[in-house]
Design a protein around this motif. Structure first.
Motif, PDB file in Angstrom:
ATOM      1  N   LYS A  46     -22.516  -0.398  64.819  1.00  0.00           N
ATOM      2  CA  LYS A  46     -22.150  -0.487  63.399  1.00  0.00           C
ATOM      3  C   LYS A  46     -20.955   0.420  63.209  1.00  0.00           C
ATOM      4  CE  LYS A  46     -26.786  -1.388  61.627  1.00  0.00           C
ATOM      5  NZ  LYS A  46     -27.901  -0.871  60.776  1.00  0.00           N
ATOM      6  N   ARG A  47     -19.895  -0.121  62.641  1.00  0.00           N
ATOM      7  CA  ARG A  47     -18.663   0.664  62.518  1.00  0.00           C
ATOM      8  C   ARG A  47     -18.137   0.646  61.080  1.00  0.00           C
ATOM      9  NH1 ARG A  47     -17.354  -1.374  67.737  1.00  0.00           N
ATOM     10  NH2 ARG A  47     -17.220   0.337  69.263  1.00  0.00           N
ATOM     11  N   THR A  48     -17.687   1.804  60.698  1.00  0.00           N
ATOM     12  CA  THR A  48     -16.910   1.932  59.456  1.00  0.00           C
ATOM     13  C   THR A  48     -15.678   2.757  59.825  1.00  0.00           C
ATOM     14  OG1 THR A  48     -18.009   3.974  58.788  1.00  0.00           O
ATOM     15  CG2 THR A  48     -19.003   1.889  58.051  1.00  0.00           C
ATOM     16  N   SER A  81     -14.788   5.635  59.123  1.00  0.00           N
ATOM     17  CA  SER A  81     -15.064   7.050  59.403  1.00  0.00           C
ATOM     18  C   SER A  81     -16.337   7.267  60.209  1.00  0.00           C
ATOM     19  CB  SER A  81     -15.170   7.826  58.079  1.00  0.00           C
ATOM     20  OG  SER A  81     -16.226   7.283  57.318  1.00  0.00           O
ATOM     21  N   ARG A  82     -16.917   6.208  60.617  1.00  0.00           N
ATOM     22  CA  ARG A  82     -18.249   6.365  61.218  1.00  0.00           C
ATOM     23  C   ARG A  82     -18.527   5.237  62.217  1.00  0.00           C
ATOM     24  NH1 ARG A  82     -23.554   5.073  59.089  1.00  0.00           N
ATOM     25  NH2 ARG A  82     -25.067   6.719  59.532  1.00  0.00           N
ATOM     26  N   SER A  83     -19.016   5.619  63.353  1.00  0.00           N
ATOM     27  CA  SER A  83     -19.461   4.619  64.332  1.00  0.00           C
ATOM     28  C   SER A  83     -20.917   4.910  64.679  1.00  0.00           C
ATOM     29  CB  SER A  83     -18.612   4.702  65.607  1.00  0.00           C
ATOM     30  OG  SER A  83     -17.270   4.372  65.327  1.00  0.00           O
ATOM     31  N   GLU A 104     -19.356  10.730  63.637  1.00  0.00           N
ATOM     32  CA  GLU A 104     -18.707  10.879  62.329  1.00  0.00           C
ATOM     33  C   GLU A 104     -17.434  11.724  62.472  1.00  0.00           C
ATOM     34  OE1 GLU A 104     -21.696  12.500  59.781  1.00  0.00           O
ATOM     35  OE2 GLU A 104     -22.602  10.522  59.409  1.00  0.00           O
TER      36      GLU A 104
END
Lengths: 342, 212
Positions: free
Chosen positions: A200-202, A204-206, A339
């Motif tokens: 799951k990736r955003t 600012s965050r993986s 993060e």
């Protein structure tokens, strides 16, 4: 009485004209007809009836009777020979074959029906654990794979049945979340865990939710331990169920994660997690106090860090990764969250 | 070397000499000797056909029933134990086949036969009237010439129940004794007497009825 006598007289007269009476009976009949004109007239009529029937000409049988009988017997003989050659053994064999076939068909049918009925009425299989459930929820699992002797990960599924997964959430706070993500994803790829991983990736965050065996998780951690520092500050949350408890281990090292992972049972795992939590917090406090009290020039005077006597508490060394001795196929749900730090 | 009695009898049979022992004939038929079967059929076919024809009153049916009788005789000859005469045994088969055949037939022709009999020609009736009125003993040779009278008798016979018909035919045409009739029809002797008495009474009434 008169009727009976009349019938007797009739039969007597008929027997008389047919010559079926004894001499004594003949004499009796003669005496009767001599004294009874009516009987005498009846006797005459019966004689005429007998005579006219007896006068019917004899008819000869058709000349073809002999040939017809012979032909009929030959037909029957041929038919009997055919029947005896065909139906005795072949008929019995055919009948037996048909019975066996019918029995086999019935057995197959009953088997198929049995499977169908079983599938309909059986208790549904235990639910596959929802590995996204952070608690691990005491849900039995039944299709976790395990790597045994380098074999397929989807082997030994039976060994994993009804085993609660160990749920661990590792959070990395790094200056370069992208770089850390690359390290983790490479490690996942190198250990052939892609198919057991949900990324799951955003921006600012993986996040990598890895559902694997304890052995696979240990192997992954061994690989990550070499680059642990580049992954940033790590914290580990270990979720326990029954009783439900969450232990947050700050500044956790790869060795500590591996130690928790390698713990023999829940009690040891909980104790280790609590110990690491205390240890790391103490270290943070000492480090902070030292930084506050010592001048920057006094780098060589670092305080002695607390150690665990077991050696499992030693930080950041690949050789500190313990080896699994048992329960290698125990399921693990390891969530690695990367993060972006400030 | 002297020939045995059986061998001599075999020779007689094979040469179709006059004396043919029924027991020997039956035994040789049972052994599958085709010549003996032919002898048996030839020996009895006319008598059997005649009786069957008089009972069933149809030449075609009589021929088939005669054929069936001899087929059954030869097929079952090994069951002939010699307790009765061979010819009694053969007649039993023939009469049973015929009576059963007659019972299976729908008697659609009965009423027409009755009507035909009642409407017999004047010459026939006149001949019958003379015959019945004649106080002399009936002369067989003379009767043999009176075809119309025979025709009337045959029709009257055909109107009887087949069980009565069989008894009277075996007695008056085949000239069997009461005992032999009882054996052929497998009846008690008293039943034979009773049936014969009733059959003749029925015939007498039929013949006298057309005279009125």
């Amino acid at each position: 009485m008169n009727d009976k006598r009349r019938i007797n007289n009739e039969q007597l007269l008929n027997a008389y004209i047919d010559g079926e009476l004894s001499e004594r009976e003949k004499t009796q009949v003669k005496r009767l007809i001599d004294h009874d004109e009516q009987l005498r007239a009846r006797l005459a009529e019966l004689r005429k009836v007998k005579a006219v029937v007896g006068a019917l000409p004899t008819v000869s049988a058709p000349s073809t009777i002999l040939d017809e009988v012979r032909a009929s017997l030959e037909r029957k003989m041929i038919l009997n020979e055919y029947n005896s050659s065909v139906d005795e053994t072949q008929g019995a064999r055919h009948l037996m074959l048909r019975r066996i076939s019918a029995a086999a068909a019935i057995i197959v049918l009953v088997g198929v029906l049995g499977v169908i009925v079983y599938n309909i009425v059986r208790v549904p299989p235990q639910k596959i654990p929802d590995l996204n459930d952070p608690v691990g929820g005491g849900i039995a699992i039944n299709d976790y794979g395990a790597v045994e002797d380098g074999g397929s990960d989807i082997s030994n599924t039976a060994a994993a049945v009804n085993v609660r997964p160990l749920v661990m959430e590792l959070t990395m706070l790094s200056d370069s979340q992208l770089n850390a993500s690359r390290v983790v994803s490479n490690a996942i790829y190198n250990h052939a865990l892609l198919e057991y991983t949900i990324p799951k990736r955003t921006p600012s965050r993986s996040q990598y939710i890895i559902s694997c065996t304890r052995r696979q998780a240990m192997s992954l951690l061994t690989d990550l331990s070499e680059q642990w520092d580049s992954l940033g500050t790590a914290s580990l949350q270990v979720n326990f169920s029954e009783p439900r408890e969450e232990v947050q281990v700050p500044d956790v090292t790869a060795g500590q994660v591996a130690g928790i992972l390698a713990a023999r049972d829940r009690i040891e795992r909980l104790k280790l997690a609590r110990d690491y939590t205390t240890l790391n917090r103490m270290q943070n406090v000492i480090t902070k106090n030292s930084e506050d009290s010592l001048s920057p020039s006094a780098d060589n005077l670092k305080p002695v860090q607390p150690r665990m006597t077991s050696g499992q508490g030693e930080r950041d060394s690949r050789r500190n990764i313990p080896e699994l001795k048992d329960n290698q196929s125990h399921p693990v749900k390891l969530t690695i969250t990367l993060e972006q730090g400030e | 070397m002297e020939k045995s009695a059986v061998t001599e009898q075999d020779d007689n049979l094979q040469t179709n000499n006059i004396v043919i022992d029924d027991a020997l004939l039956a035994r040789k038929c049972a052994d599958g000797d085709l010549a003996s079967m032919e002898v048996l059929i030839t020996k009895y076919q006319d008598r059997i056909y005649n009786v069957i024809f008089r009972i069933c009153a149809n030449a075609h049916d009589a021929a088939e029933l005669t054929q069936d009788t001899f087929v059954k005789v030869i097929e079952n000859i090994d069951k002939f134990k010699g307790k009765s005469g061979l010819y009694t045994w053969i007649f039993r088969i023939a009469v049973n086949l015929t009576i059963n055949f007659c019972k299976r037939q729908v008697r659609v022709g009965f009423h027409s036969l009755q009507q035909e009999f009642n409407e017999s020609s004047g010459d026939s009736v006149a001949m019958l009237k003379d015959f019945m009125a004649d106080e002399n003993e009936p002369d067989p040779a003379e009767l043999a010439q009176k075809k119309e009278l025979q025709e009337l008798a045959f029709k009257a016979l055909s109107l009887l129940d087949e069980n009565y018909r069989a008894v009277i035919i075996l007695r008056d045409i085949e000239a069997m004794s009461y005992d032999e009739i009882a054996q052929v029809l497998e009846l008690e002797l008293g039943t034979v007497k009773s049936r014969l008495s009733r059959a003749r009474e029925a015939l007498r009434k039929s013949l006298k009825a057309i005279l009125k």
